[in-house]
Write a protein that holds these residues in place. Structure first.
Motif: not given
Length: 708
Positions: A99, A103, A128, A131, A191
Motif C-alpha cells: 500500500s 501511495y 488514499y 495510504g 489498488s
C-alpha cells in the motif's frame, strides 16, 4: 560441637556437587552450539550457492493486453464503426506491491497528469489519505480505546480498525487539492488491479505535455508505462448504434451476469466486450487476439523486464449489408414524417415508428430505422431494434398470406375464387364487416378483395377453409384446431416465428388467446385472425413475409453481416475470409398461377382503378410498387389516470397503420415495411405511404436503376 562439625561436612558436599551439575549443563549447551555451528557451516558450504540463486531468482509471467476492435463497414466499403487510437498511461502491477508503494506511485504520478473527467468518492479519498503511514498513525492515535480493543481487551482486527479510520477521515471532511484528488483516483485504480495485470491510468484527453512529463520520469515510476488505447468512432453518424450496439468501458469491464463465461474464455475482468446487438453477437470475431508480453519479476515481486512475445491481431472486420447513405435517408424520412404526424395530433399516443428495407431475393437488410416516442415526455429517440423486439397487431397487410392459404389448400383456385361479400353476424357482437359500407359489393374475387382490403372476403374464405357451421345471428361452430390451421399457414411466411436475424433479443410476437375461461374456442377471434386483427407480429416478420411473396415463395433468413475479413495495418484494404450464403428457410408450396393471384392483387392495391383501393397515391412512383396496406384496432391505457381524481381511465381507441411492398413489381429487387403504431383513427393520413414512397425512390436513385 559434633552438631557443628556435621553441618560443616554437609555444606562441603553441597558445594562440591554444584560445580558438577553446572559443568554438565554447560557441556550440553556447548555440544548443541557446536552442532548448530556445524550445521550452519555445512549449509553455507554445500548449499550456499543454491540459496543465493533462490534469492536472486526471477519469474517469467505472460500477461496480455487488448488489441484494436474489429471495424464495421457498409456494403459500399464505408466505415460505419471504426477505432480511434489514443495515447494512454498504463500501469503493470507487480506481484507483491505494498500500500505504501501504491501511495508513493500515485502521489508521484499526480504531479505529471490530471484526471478531470472522473471525481473521486469520499471513500477513495480516505483510502488514499490513509495510504500514507504517517497519516494512518495520526488517525489511529485519535481513536478511543473502545475502537481499538474489544471488551476482553483483545485488539480488534486490522480490517475493523481500518474501516473505522475511513469513517473518521470522511467525517472530518478534510479538504483535498486537485492534485490529491487525481492521486486518489490513481491510488484506487492501482489498488483494484490484479497482480501482474496491466491497466489504464489515463486513456482519454491525455495531452502531449503529460505524455512527455511521464516519459521523462518513468525511471521514478516503477510499473508505469506509456501505451495506446482504442475507442469506438462512428464516421457516418451514431444513430446506427441502435443496431450496431455498444461496448463496455474498461471501468465497467466484463458484465457481471456473464463474468464466469468470459473469464473461462480468457478475458480479464477489466476487458471491454460487446454488450448489445451486433457488437455482442459477433464478439468472438471483433475482439481479436490479445498482445502477449513476458514480464520478468524478482523474488520481491518487482518487475524488471517486459518483452513482447506476440504482437496480437486486431479484431475481424465485418462488412454489413447496410448502405450508409441509404440508411441515413430512411432515418431522416421516418423522423420527418413522424414529426409531422405528431404536429398534426395523429401520433400523440403513438409509441413510435419503424421502417425496414431489404433485398427480397437474399434477405440482406439495406436499411433499418426505428423511433421510440415517450407519450409522457413527448421525447423521440432512435430505436431501430424495435424491429425485432416489439410486436404489433398489423392488420390487413397479412391478407396476402391468408389468400395464399386458401389457394394452397384448394379452398379457392386461381380461376374460381369469387366469394359473397356478405358481413358476418355473430350472436351478441357487433357486425363483422369491411371498412366500406355494407352492400358496396355483392361479391369479390381474390384480386379485388386484396385491392379494396376486404375483411369480409377473408372471413368468408376462413369459414369455407375450416368447414365451419354458421347461421347468421344465431350460431357458429368451428373445429377446435381452427387457430392452429390459420397460424400454421401464417408461419410458412414467417409470421409469428423468429426470423433468425443475426441480432440477439429477437422475439416471436404475441399470440392471442385461443379459448375462453370455459375452454370454448374463441370463434369470433378466429375470424379476426384471418384478416390480421388478432395476433401481434414484429416488423422484421412482416419484412420476411413480403419478401417471400416478392421472390416467388422462398422464405429467406434476414441478415446484417454479409462477410467477415481482416483489415490491413494501413486500413486501406480488407481481405475477405467468409461470405454469407443466403439461407432459404422454407419454400411455399404454391403454383405460379396461385402466386400470380396474390401478386396481381398487390399490384392493383397501388395501380388499380377501384375507388376503394388503399394505396393509389403510390401509382406514380418509379419503379412501380406492389404492396398492401393495413390498419388494426388497438388501445392506449393511461395507468396514471386511474390514480387521479376526476380523471377517466377508459382506454383510448387507436389504430396501427402499416404498409408492406416491393419494387419493381415485375422483378422485385427491394422489399419495404413501414409501421406506425398507435395513430388517431380520425387522423390516420398517409404517413406510412409517404415513407414507403421515398424509401423506394431513394434506393433506386442511389443504385442508378432505370425501369424498362
Amino acid at each position: 560441637m559434633n552438631f557443628l562439625q556435621n553441618n560443616n561436612h554437609k555444606s562441603d558436599r553441597k558445594a562440591a556437587e554444584t560445580p558438577i551439575r553446572m559443568k554438565i549443563i554447560l557441556g550440553v549447551i556447548f555440544i548443541l552450539f557446536a552442532m548448530l555451528i556445524g550445521q550452519l557451516a555445512y549449509l553455507q558450504l554445500i548449499y550456499g550457492s543454491r540459496f543465493h540463486s533462490e534469492v536472486q531468482k526471477t519469474d517469467d509471467t505472460v500477461v496480455t493486453s487488448a488489441v484494436p476492435r474489429g471495424i464495421m463497414y457498409d456494403d459500399k466499403g464505408r466505415v460505419l464503426v471504426g477505432n480511434k487510437a489514443n495515447n494512454a498511461i498504463t500501469y503493470t502491477k507487480g506481484s507483491s506491491v505494498t500500500s505504501k508503494q501504491i501511495y508513493n506511485i500515485s502521489t508521484a504520478l499526480s504531479q505529471y497528469i490530471t484526471i478531470s473527467n472522473e471525481k473521486p468518492t469520499a471513500l477513495q479519498l480516505a483510502a488514499y489519505y490513509l495510504g500514507n503511514s504517517r497519516n494512518y498513525a495520526k488517525e489511529y492515535a485519535k481513536l478511543p480505546k473502545s475502537q481499538k480493543y474489544d471488551s476482553d481487551g483483545n485488539e480488534l482486527s486490522n480490517s475493523t480498525v481500518y474501516s473505522t479510520l475511513e469513517k473518521q477521515v470522511i467525517k472530518n471532511k478534510r479538504h483535498y487539492t486537485s492534485r490529491e484528488k487525481t492521486a486518489a483516483l490513481i491510488f484506487n485504480k492501482i489498488s483494484g488491479a490484479y497482480s501482474l495485470s496491466t491497466i489504464y491510468i489515463k486513456n482519454q484527453n491525455l495531452t502531449d505535455k503529460e505524455v512527455a512529463l511521464v516519459g521523462e520520469h518513468l525511471s521514478e515510476l516503477p510499473g508505469v508505462g506509456i501505451g495506446t488505447d482504442w475507442e469506438r468512432t462512428y464516421p457516418n453518424g451514431s444513430s446506427i448504434k441502435t443496431i450496431i450496439g455498444s461496448v463496455s468501458s474498461e471501468k465497467a469491464g466484463l458484465p457481471s451476469e456473464k463474468l464466469q463465461y468470459y473469464l473461462a474464455q480468457g478475458y480479464s475482468r477489466n476487458d471491454r466486450v460487446g454488450t448489445s446487438y451486433l457488437e455482442k453477437e459477433y464478439e468472438a470475431l471483433l475482439k481479436g487476439s490479445k498482445t502477449e508480453s513476458k514480464l520478468t519479476t524478482k523474488s520481491n515481486g518487482k518487475v524488471t523486464q517486459t518483452k513482447t512475445v506476440y504482437k496480437g491481431q486486431a479484431g475481424a472486420s465485418l462488412i454489413l449489408t447496410l448502405d450508409s447513405k441509404y440508411q441515413a435517408k430512411v432515418q431522416k424520412k421516418l423522423k420527418s414524417v413522424y414529426s409531422s404526424a405528431l404536429s398534426a395530433g395523429a401520433a400523440h399516443y403513438s409509441s413510435g415508428a419503424f421502417a425496414i428495407a431489404l433485398d427480397p431475393n437474399t434477405g440482406a437488410i439495406k436499411a433499418v430505422a426505428g423511433l421510440d416516442h415517450n407519450v409522457k415526455t413527448n421525447k423521440i429517440t432512435d430505436d431501430a431494434l424495435g424491429i425485432i423486439n416489439q410486436s404489433f397487431v398489423m392488420g390487413s397487410v397479412v391478407k396476402g398470406a391468408q389468400v395464399a392459404g386458401g389457394l394452397i389448400n384448394k379452398v379457392i383456385t386461381p380461376s374460381s375464387n369469387t366469394l359473397p361479400d356478405t358481413p358476418i353476424y355473430l350472436p351478441g357482437t357487433p357486425v363483422k364487416k369491411s371498412v366500406y359500407p355494407i352492400g358496396t359489393f355483392s361479391s369479390l374475387d381474390a384480386e379485388t378483395a386484396l385491392e379494396v382490403s376486404s375483411n369480409i372476403y377473408m372471413m368468408q374464405l376462413t369459414l369455407r377453409w375450416l368447414n365451419a357451421k354458421y347461421t347468421p345471428k344465431t350460431y357458429i361452430h368451428m373445429p377446435s384446431d381452427a387457430f392452429d390451421i390459420l397460424r400454421r399457414n401464417f408461419a410458412m411466411f414467417g409470421l409469428g416465428q423468429k426470423t433468425g436475424i443475426d441480432l440477439p433479443g429477437e422475439i416471436s410476437g404475441i399470440q392471442g388467446k385461443s379459448y375462453n375461461s370455459s375452454g370454448q374456442l374463441l370463434s369470433g377471434s378466429v375470424l379476426d385472425e384471418s384478416y390480421g386483427n388478432y395476433d401481434a407480429y414484429t416488423p422484421i416478420q412482416l419484412a420476411q413475409y413480403i419478401s417471400t411473396i416478392a421472390n416467388g415463395g422462398y422464405r429467406m433468413q434476414p441478415y446484417l453481416v454479409q462477410s467477415v475479413g481482416q483489415t490491413n495495418s494501413s486500413g486501406t484494404k480488407v481481405s475477405i475470409n467468409y461470405s454469407k450464403t443466403p439461407n432459404v428457410q422454407f419454400r411455399i408450396p404454391w403454383t405460379s398461377s396461385e402466386l400470380n393471384v396474390i401478386k396481381t392483387g398487390m399490384y392493383r392495391v397501388v395501380h388499380g382503378t377501384n375507388a376503394w383501393g388503399t394505396a393509389h397515391t403510390l401509382k406514380s412512383v418509379k419503379p412501380s410498387i406492389s404492396g398492401k396496406t393495413g390498419t388494426a384496432q388497438t388501445f392506449y391505457y393511461d395507468a396514471s389516470a386511474s390514480k387521479k381524481k376526476n380523471s377517466s381511465s377508459d382506454p383510448i381507441e387507436l389504430i396501427n397503420a402499416t404498409f408492406v411492398g416491393f419494387a419493381p413489381s415485375n422483378k422485385p429487387k427491394l422489399a419495404v415495411v413501414v409501421v406506425f403504431p398507435g395513430l388517431d383513427p380520425n387522423l390516420e393520413g398517409t404517413y406510412t405511404l409517404q415513407v414507403a414512397k421515398e424509401m423506394v425512390e431513394d434506393y433506386f436513385k442511389l443504385n442508378k436503376y432505370a425501369e424498362n
